[in-house]
Design a protein around this motif. Sequence first.
Motif, mmCIF file in Angstrom:
data_model
loop_
_atom_site.group_PDB
_atom_site.id
_atom_site.type_symbol
_atom_site.label_atom_id
_atom_site.label_comp_id
_atom_site.label_asym_id
_atom_site.label_seq_id
_atom_site.Cartn_x
_atom_site.Cartn_y
_atom_site.Cartn_z
ATOM 1 N N ASN A 6 0.848 -1.202 0.000
ATOM 2 C CA ASN A 6 0.000 0.000 0.000
ATOM 3 C C ASN A 6 0.883 1.251 0.000
ATOM 4 O O ASN A 6 1.507 1.578 1.007
ATOM 5 C CB ASN A 6 -0.907 -0.010 1.236
ATOM 6 C CG ASN A 6 -1.842 1.177 1.266
ATOM 7 O OD1 ASN A 6 -2.053 1.829 0.243
ATOM 8 N ND2 ASN A 6 -2.408 1.451 2.431
ATOM 9 N N SER A 7 0.898 1.940 -1.123
ATOM 10 C CA SER A 7 1.728 3.138 -1.246
ATOM 11 C C SER A 7 0.815 4.353 -1.126
ATOM 12 O O SER A 7 -0.038 4.585 -1.990
ATOM 13 C CB SER A 7 2.423 3.111 -2.614
ATOM 14 O OG SER A 7 3.151 4.286 -2.817
ATOM 15 N N VAL A 8 0.969 5.088 -0.027
ATOM 16 C CA VAL A 8 0.090 6.245 0.197
ATOM 17 C C VAL A 8 0.911 7.499 0.445
ATOM 18 O O VAL A 8 2.031 7.444 0.943
ATOM 19 C CB VAL A 8 -0.860 6.066 1.414
ATOM 20 C CG1 VAL A 8 -2.017 5.183 1.092
ATOM 21 C CG2 VAL A 8 -0.140 5.603 2.638
ATOM 22 N N ASP A 9 0.292 8.610 0.130
ATOM 23 C CA ASP A 9 0.898 9.904 0.383
ATOM 24 C C ASP A 9 0.451 10.344 1.773
ATOM 25 O O ASP A 9 -0.717 10.668 1.988
ATOM 26 C CB ASP A 9 0.410 10.881 -0.691
ATOM 27 C CG ASP A 9 0.963 12.274 -0.483
ATOM 28 O OD1 ASP A 9 1.595 12.518 0.569
ATOM 29 O OD2 ASP A 9 0.760 13.114 -1.379
ATOM 30 N N ASP A 10 1.365 10.357 2.732
ATOM 31 C CA ASP A 10 0.924 10.644 4.101
ATOM 32 C C ASP A 10 0.662 12.137 4.333
ATOM 33 O O ASP A 10 0.288 12.540 5.428
ATOM 34 C CB ASP A 10 1.883 10.050 5.150
ATOM 35 C CG ASP A 10 3.276 10.614 5.052
ATOM 36 O OD1 ASP A 10 3.466 11.594 4.308
ATOM 37 O OD2 ASP A 10 4.177 10.076 5.729
ATOM 38 N N ASP A 70 -1.590 13.553 2.435
ATOM 39 C CA ASP A 70 -2.915 13.689 1.835
ATOM 40 C C ASP A 70 -3.956 13.453 2.942
ATOM 41 O O ASP A 70 -4.030 12.347 3.494
ATOM 42 C CB ASP A 70 -3.036 12.633 0.726
ATOM 43 C CG ASP A 70 -4.439 12.515 0.182
ATOM 44 O OD1 ASP A 70 -5.321 13.292 0.601
ATOM 45 O OD2 ASP A 70 -4.653 11.632 -0.669
ATOM 46 N N ALA A 90 -6.117 10.310 3.329
ATOM 47 C CA ALA A 90 -5.525 9.013 3.686
ATOM 48 C C ALA A 90 -5.460 8.815 5.195
ATOM 49 O O ALA A 90 -4.877 7.847 5.663
ATOM 50 C CB ALA A 90 -4.127 8.909 3.097
ATOM 51 N N SER A 112 -6.242 4.512 5.205
ATOM 52 C CA SER A 112 -5.368 4.929 4.091
ATOM 53 C C SER A 112 -5.786 4.313 2.762
ATOM 54 O O SER A 112 -5.388 4.807 1.703
ATOM 55 C CB SER A 112 -3.902 4.633 4.398
ATOM 56 O OG SER A 112 -3.714 3.255 4.578
ATOM 57 N N GLY A 154 -7.306 6.872 0.657
ATOM 58 C CA GLY A 154 -6.471 7.978 0.184
ATOM 59 C C GLY A 154 -6.708 8.223 -1.307
ATOM 60 O O GLY A 154 -6.744 7.279 -2.095
ATOM 61 N N GLN A 192 -3.963 6.744 -3.285
ATOM 62 C CA GLN A 192 -3.461 5.444 -2.831
ATOM 63 C C GLN A 192 -3.100 4.601 -4.061
ATOM 64 O O GLN A 192 -3.820 4.618 -5.070
ATOM 65 C CB GLN A 192 -4.579 4.763 -2.007
ATOM 66 C CG GLN A 192 -4.241 3.404 -1.449
ATOM 67 C CD GLN A 192 -4.381 2.277 -2.452
ATOM 68 O OE1 GLN A 192 -5.175 2.359 -3.372
ATOM 69 N NE2 GLN A 192 -3.584 1.248 -2.282
ATOM 70 N N ASN A 240 -4.920 -1.338 4.866
ATOM 71 C CA ASN A 240 -4.124 -0.196 5.323
ATOM 72 C C ASN A 240 -2.914 -0.703 6.129
ATOM 73 O O ASN A 240 -2.791 -1.912 6.378
ATOM 74 C CB ASN A 240 -4.982 0.810 6.087
ATOM 75 C CG ASN A 240 -5.593 0.231 7.352
ATOM 76 O OD1 ASN A 240 -4.964 -0.584 8.031
ATOM 77 N ND2 ASN A 240 -6.811 0.636 7.678
#
Length: 445
Positions: A145-149, A151, A154, A158, A161, A164, A366
Amino acid sequence: MQQILEAIQSGASGDDLAHLPIPESYRAAFVKKDETDMWEGVPSADKDPRKSLHVAEVATPELAPDEAYVAVMASAINFNTVWTSIFEPLPTFGFLSRLGKESRWGARHDLPYHVVGSDAAGVVVKVGSAVRNWKPGDRVTVHCNSVDDQDPSAHDDSMLGANQRIWGFETNFGGLADLTVVKANQLMPKPAHLSWEEAACNALCNSTSYRMIVSKHAGAMKQGDAVLIWGATGGIGGYAVQYVLNGGGTPVGVVSSPERAELLREMGCEHVIDRKANGYKFWSDEHTQDESEWRRLGKDVRSLIGRDPDIVFEHPGRSTFGASVFVAARGGKIVTCAATSGYMIEYDNRHLWMKLKSIVSSHFANYQEAWNANRLVAEGKIQPLLSRVHPLTEVGEAALAVHHNETEGKVGVLCLAPSEGLGIDDPAFREQVGEDKITRFRRLG
Ligand code: NAP
């Protein structure tokens, strides 16, 4: 990468590892943008990942402050690599070009090649300046799971997001390679009793099934719930069976061969349906479903457990979805995360609303869900489903076998690890968990 591998094998300290140079290129499995139309007119089943997946050196991307380089000892095949390699339903280069427009760091991903793979186990070799919880030398598994923290969307779940993404599918620099670039919040401790390839095969499928069965975001299964699981010895299905059993539920596993039925029974899944032997024909032709076949499945489930399933673990999609909605109990849930056989779904809505059933969507997991799922593996409560292992050079063969439903559980891929069975740090705990349990799926591989 040879120098890094030798350092890892000789037990070099994190400090020593941190001082080794990161090579300018590394070996990776990738698809090429200029080959995305190579399958025109070819039926899905005949699209051969051996032709589209290449293994060669690619340039090492720069590291962002919130990222880590991980030396990948082993990885695994997931169905998303099958989708990428057959360019269905869409070539994944569109994801990379959208990511490329987001930021300076996103731009690194927009390349004419896509390094695939959404699972890995290995060793952190360098961390960016903003990484706090991980350091060179840490032995890790990676969730996808690659998320922009930064944002806000998210920060509840998350998976909600707005940007995401699944690493190695919707991002570049995936895990089927000797080196990978991941966000620090994708890292999790490697279960110490497992080999590299056993540790590498879990995160994607195990976390997905955890969310689908256990999490309040999807199945929220209770003790005593009955769960119908399609593809119960497959990647996600095999973890789902374990979650249902661990959580005091009753799994009814559907598979397509006597060998798979036997494997399920060995896992403790008492109620098994062989869909091939039973010959269900939910679709009488391409456009028409046969409700009497749904009823036949429903009767078969009732004859096994005396009632309808509270949850249906759904992923085959078009071929089974109508039946899944029909057989779920009054008030039950159909939890879906995929549509392997087709995403244009048809079901009889009367059976849904009149019996107050719900369709619940689920997608990966997540960080907390992935972490919990990984911890259960580390505690020996969830077993890896590794059935066979290929070297990275055979990534195409490995993906083809998954594409053709020839494999059970997970197919592992050795990247830097020179052979199987390495990386076990806690043999005593392994013995306590039981070699038979840990390697149960190897029997069929
Ligand atoms: P897998 O290892 O290939 O297992 C799938 C199983 O489904 C097979 O073992 C097969 O079992 C069964 N199956 C296949 N076609 C079927 C059909 N037409 N009708 C009934 N059963 C069928 O794949 P997987 O890793 O479990 O993934 C399954 C799907 O979930 C894929 O589409 C994948 O992309 C998706 N997925 C989604 C997420 C997410 O986060 N959204 C995560 C993981 C996977 P039998 O032949 O033995 O019945």
